[in-house]
Design a protein around this motif. Structure first.
Motif, mmCIF file in Angstrom:
data_model
loop_
_atom_site.group_PDB
_atom_site.id
_atom_site.type_symbol
_atom_site.label_atom_id
_atom_site.label_comp_id
_atom_site.label_asym_id
_atom_site.label_seq_id
_atom_site.Cartn_x
_atom_site.Cartn_y
_atom_site.Cartn_z
ATOM 1 N N LEU A 129 39.542 38.417 52.829
ATOM 2 C CA LEU A 129 40.935 38.850 52.750
ATOM 3 C C LEU A 129 41.802 37.670 53.170
ATOM 4 C CD1 LEU A 129 40.622 42.418 54.333
ATOM 5 C CD2 LEU A 129 40.660 41.793 51.917
ATOM 6 N N VAL A 130 42.588 37.163 52.228
ATOM 7 C CA VAL A 130 43.380 35.949 52.445
ATOM 8 C C VAL A 130 44.825 36.330 52.728
ATOM 9 C CG1 VAL A 130 44.090 33.739 51.476
ATOM 10 C CG2 VAL A 130 41.865 34.709 50.855
ATOM 11 N N MET A 131 45.354 35.833 53.867
ATOM 12 C CA MET A 131 46.711 36.162 54.305
ATOM 13 C C MET A 131 47.526 34.875 54.385
ATOM 14 S SD MET A 131 45.294 38.558 57.376
ATOM 15 C CE MET A 131 43.816 37.540 57.507
ATOM 16 N N ALA A 132 48.269 34.564 53.356
ATOM 17 C CA ALA A 132 48.985 33.294 53.288
ATOM 18 C C ALA A 132 50.391 33.419 53.856
ATOM 19 C CB ALA A 132 49.037 32.797 51.851
ATOM 20 N N GLY A 133 50.888 32.311 54.348
ATOM 21 C CA GLY A 133 52.272 32.223 54.802
ATOM 22 C C GLY A 133 52.839 30.878 54.399
ATOM 23 N N GLY A 134 53.986 30.909 53.744
ATOM 24 C CA GLY A 134 54.597 29.654 53.332
ATOM 25 C C GLY A 134 55.469 29.832 52.104
ATOM 26 N N ASP A 135 55.827 28.712 51.515
ATOM 27 C CA ASP A 135 56.722 28.700 50.353
ATOM 28 C C ASP A 135 56.108 29.497 49.201
ATOM 29 O OD1 ASP A 135 59.041 27.380 48.833
ATOM 30 O OD2 ASP A 135 57.287 26.878 47.611
ATOM 31 N N PRO A 136 56.869 30.425 48.592
ATOM 32 C CA PRO A 136 56.303 31.245 47.511
ATOM 33 C C PRO A 136 55.858 30.435 46.302
ATOM 34 C CG PRO A 136 58.678 31.633 47.745
ATOM 35 C CD PRO A 136 58.248 30.842 48.933
ATOM 36 N N GLU A 137 56.573 29.371 45.969
ATOM 37 C CA GLU A 137 56.178 28.534 44.843
ATOM 38 C C GLU A 137 54.844 27.840 45.117
ATOM 39 O OE1 GLU A 137 57.704 24.541 42.424
ATOM 40 O OE2 GLU A 137 59.043 25.550 43.839
ATOM 41 N N LEU A 138 54.688 27.348 46.342
ATOM 42 C CA LEU A 138 53.436 26.692 46.712
ATOM 43 C C LEU A 138 52.284 27.693 46.718
ATOM 44 C CD1 LEU A 138 52.021 24.116 47.601
ATOM 45 C CD2 LEU A 138 52.650 24.655 49.967
ATOM 46 N N PHE A 139 52.567 28.895 47.173
ATOM 47 C CA PHE A 139 51.541 29.938 47.157
ATOM 48 C C PHE A 139 51.060 30.205 45.736
ATOM 49 C CE2 PHE A 139 50.650 34.532 46.582
ATOM 50 C CZ PHE A 139 49.461 34.601 47.294
ATOM 51 N N GLU A 140 51.983 30.275 44.793
ATOM 52 C CA GLU A 140 51.593 30.532 43.403
ATOM 53 C C GLU A 140 50.775 29.371 42.841
ATOM 54 O OE1 GLU A 140 51.760 33.279 41.741
ATOM 55 O OE2 GLU A 140 52.762 34.284 43.412
ATOM 56 N N LEU A 141 51.127 28.156 43.228
ATOM 57 C CA LEU A 141 50.367 26.996 42.776
ATOM 58 C C LEU A 141 48.932 27.030 43.305
ATOM 59 C CD1 LEU A 141 52.979 24.110 43.175
ATOM 60 C CD2 LEU A 141 52.021 24.978 41.028
ATOM 61 N N GLN A 142 48.775 27.527 44.526
ATOM 62 C CA GLN A 142 47.463 27.532 45.156
ATOM 63 C C GLN A 142 46.713 28.849 44.953
ATOM 64 O OE1 GLN A 142 45.982 24.997 46.434
ATOM 65 N NE2 GLN A 142 47.686 23.552 46.514
ATOM 66 N N ARG A 143 47.351 29.825 44.330
ATOM 67 C CA ARG A 143 46.705 31.129 44.141
ATOM 68 C C ARG A 143 45.356 31.032 43.401
ATOM 69 N NH1 ARG A 143 48.313 36.685 43.626
ATOM 70 N NH2 ARG A 143 50.537 36.199 43.730
ATOM 71 N N PRO A 144 45.256 30.233 42.311
ATOM 72 C CA PRO A 144 43.948 30.150 41.635
ATOM 73 C C PRO A 144 42.830 29.690 42.571
ATOM 74 C CG PRO A 144 45.672 29.255 40.236
ATOM 75 C CD PRO A 144 46.297 29.482 41.580
ATOM 76 N N LEU A 145 43.133 28.742 43.461
ATOM 77 C CA LEU A 145 42.143 28.297 44.445
ATOM 78 C C LEU A 145 41.796 29.417 45.412
ATOM 79 C CD1 LEU A 145 40.474 26.286 46.118
ATOM 80 C CD2 LEU A 145 42.622 25.571 47.218
ATOM 81 N N LEU A 146 42.821 30.072 45.954
ATOM 82 C CA LEU A 146 42.596 31.128 46.937
ATOM 83 C C LEU A 146 41.836 32.300 46.339
ATOM 84 C CD1 LEU A 146 46.089 31.118 48.721
ATOM 85 C CD2 LEU A 146 43.988 29.948 49.425
ATOM 86 N N LYS A 147 42.005 32.544 45.039
ATOM 87 C CA LYS A 147 41.305 33.663 44.397
ATOM 88 C C LYS A 147 39.805 33.433 44.305
ATOM 89 C CE LYS A 147 42.919 36.167 41.119
ATOM 90 N NZ LYS A 147 43.473 36.714 39.850
ATOM 91 N N HIS A 148 39.369 32.196 44.416
ATOM 92 C CA HIS A 148 37.926 31.946 44.469
ATOM 93 C C HIS A 148 37.325 32.487 45.772
ATOM 94 C CE1 HIS A 148 37.779 29.676 40.832
ATOM 95 N NE2 HIS A 148 38.519 28.675 41.282
ATOM 96 N N LEU A 149 38.163 32.605 46.789
ATOM 97 C CA LEU A 149 37.687 33.045 48.102
ATOM 98 C C LEU A 149 37.969 34.519 48.366
ATOM 99 C CD1 LEU A 149 38.840 29.916 50.125
ATOM 100 C CD2 LEU A 149 36.567 30.401 49.209
ATOM 101 N N GLY A 150 38.994 35.048 47.738
ATOM 102 C CA GLY A 150 39.343 36.457 47.866
ATOM 103 C C GLY A 150 40.057 36.898 46.607
ATOM 104 N N SER A 151 39.651 38.010 46.039
ATOM 105 C CA SER A 151 40.150 38.386 44.712
ATOM 106 C C SER A 151 41.649 38.680 44.692
ATOM 107 C CB SER A 151 39.391 39.606 44.187
ATOM 108 O OG SER A 151 39.569 40.720 45.057
ATOM 109 N N ASP A 152 42.217 39.035 45.837
ATOM 110 C CA ASP A 152 43.639 39.395 45.865
ATOM 111 C C ASP A 152 44.338 38.752 47.060
ATOM 112 O OD1 ASP A 152 46.052 40.607 45.210
ATOM 113 O OD2 ASP A 152 45.581 42.463 46.292
ATOM 114 N N PRO A 153 44.494 37.417 47.039
ATOM 115 C CA PRO A 153 45.190 36.764 48.147
ATOM 116 C C PRO A 153 46.624 37.250 48.239
ATOM 117 C CG PRO A 153 44.881 35.237 46.318
ATOM 118 C CD PRO A 153 44.107 36.471 45.980
#
Length: 289
Positions: A129-153
Motif C-alpha cells: 500500500l503506497v501512500m505518496a505525498g508531494g506535487d500532484p504532477e510529480l506523483f502522476e509522472l511516478q505513478r507507473p513506477l509506484l504501480k509496480h510496487l502497489g496496484s493502487d498508489p
C-alpha cells in the motif's frame, strides 16, 4: 530499459529491489553493509561503492533507509541532483520529511515521499500500500513506477501527509498487537481455550486479520525470521509520540507501551518479529535470554 538507483537494501529494500528487477527495471544499488546487496546483484543489479556512484544514468532515486536522519545524511552525500527525483519509502517523521523535501530542493532535485504499508511478501508480490505525498504532477509522472510496487498508489496530499499516514498506521500496528497480547494473556490465565476465544473474536467487529497471522508466533514464542522487527516497531512508536507532541496531540496513553517496548532493547527479542511484544506482557517474562 529504465534504470533506477536504490539506496538501502535491508529486508524491505531488498524485496522492493527484487520486485523492480522482476518487472524489467534496471537497478543500481548501494547499502552501508555491501554484503546486503548480494542477493540483488545475483539477480542482475549493479552494486555501487557509494550513493553518489548510483546517479550516473538514472533519473529517480529510491531510498529505503532506517529513519529520517539516516536518509537525510545519505541524500546529502549524493551532492547535486540535477533534476533527479528522490522517493523515500522508509518510515520517517512528518517534520523530517518536510525538511528532507527542502534539502532535496536545495540540492537541485525533486521530492516525492512514498512510504509503504506491508513487508517482504507484499513487496515481492507488488501488493504494497503506497501512500505518496508531494506535487500532484510529480506523483502522476511516478505513478507507473509506484504501480509496480502497489496496484493502487494513492497521493495523500502535500509532502508530510504520506508520512503522517504511515506513522498513524504503524501506531495502530503497535496498539493492536499490544491489545491482542493483553487479551490473550488474560484468556490463557483464566483457563479458557484460545481457539474457543478466537471463535468469538473472528466474526466480531473487533477482529483484524493480523491477529491470526501473529497467533502462532505468540503461542509458540517463535519470533525469528521477521518481516518487521520489534526494534523498528519501537522506533516508529517513539517517532509517532514525538510527532504527536509537535502536532498538539495528547498521546500520553501510548507512553506505557513505549516503555514496555524499551524492555526489549539489548535482548534477542529486539531483532525478532514485532509480535515478540507478547513476551513482554507478563510480569514474569525474562527478556535477558
Amino acid at each position: 530499459m529504465t534504470t533506477l538507483a536504490l539506496l538501502g537494501t535491508g529486508l524491505l529494500g531488498a524485496a522492493i529491489g527484487h520486485r523492480l528487477l522482476e518487472v524489467g527495471i534496471s537497478l543500481k544499488v548501494w547499502n552501508r553493509d555491501p554484503d546486503r546487496c548480494r542477493s540483488l546483484v545475483g539477480s542482475g543489479a549493479q552494486q555501487c561503492s557509494s550513493p553518489a556512484d548510483t546517479l550516473l544514468g538514472v533519473d529517480t532515486v529510491i531510498t529505503v533507509l532506517r529513519d529520517g536522519p539516516v536518509t537525510a545524511d545519505v541524500v546529502q552525500s549524493l551532492g547535486l541532483l540535477q533534476g533527479r527525483t528522490v522517493i523515500p519509502m522508509g518510515t520517517m517523521g512528518i517534520s523530517e520529511s518536510v525538511s528532507l523535501a527542502q534539502q532535496v530542493s536545495a540540492q537541485g532535485g525533486r521530492y516525492l515521499e512514498a512510504p509503504v504499508l506491508g513487508s517482504r511478501p507484499q513487496a515481492q508480490m507488488g501488493t504494497l500500500l503506497v501512500m505518496a505525498g508531494g506535487d500532484p504532477e510529480l506523483f502522476e509522472l511516478q505513478r507507473p513506477l509506484l504501480k509496480h510496487l502497489g496496484s493502487d498508489p494513492l497521493r495523500m496530499g502535500d509532502v508530510g501527509t504520506g508520512a503522517a499516514a504511515k506513522l498513524a498506521l504503524n501506531q495502530l500496528i503497535a496498539s493492536l498487537t499490544h491489545g491482542y497480547s493483553l487479551a490473550l494473556r488474560l484468556v490463557q490465565a483464566s483457563g479458557l481455550e484460545v481457539e474457543r476465544f478466537m471463535e468469538v473474536l473472528r466474526p466480531s467487529a473487533l477482529y483484524a486479520p493480523t491477529v491470526d497471522k501473529k497467533l502462532e508466533r505468540m503461542l509458540t514464542e517463535h519470533y525469528g525470521d521477521p518481516n518487521f522487527s520489534t526494534s523498528l516497531l519501537r522506533k516508529d512508536l517513539n517517532l509517532f509520540l514525538r510527532e504527536a507532541d509537535l502536532a498538539g496531540v495528547d498521546a500520553s496513553g501510548l507512553e506505557g507501551l513505549a516503555r514496555l517496548l524499551q524492555r526489549a532493547e539489548g535482548t534477542e527479542l529486539d531483532a525478532g518479529d514485532y509480535s515478540a511484544l507478547h513476551a513482554l506482557t507478563t510480569i514474569s517474562s525474562d527478556t535477558s535470554e
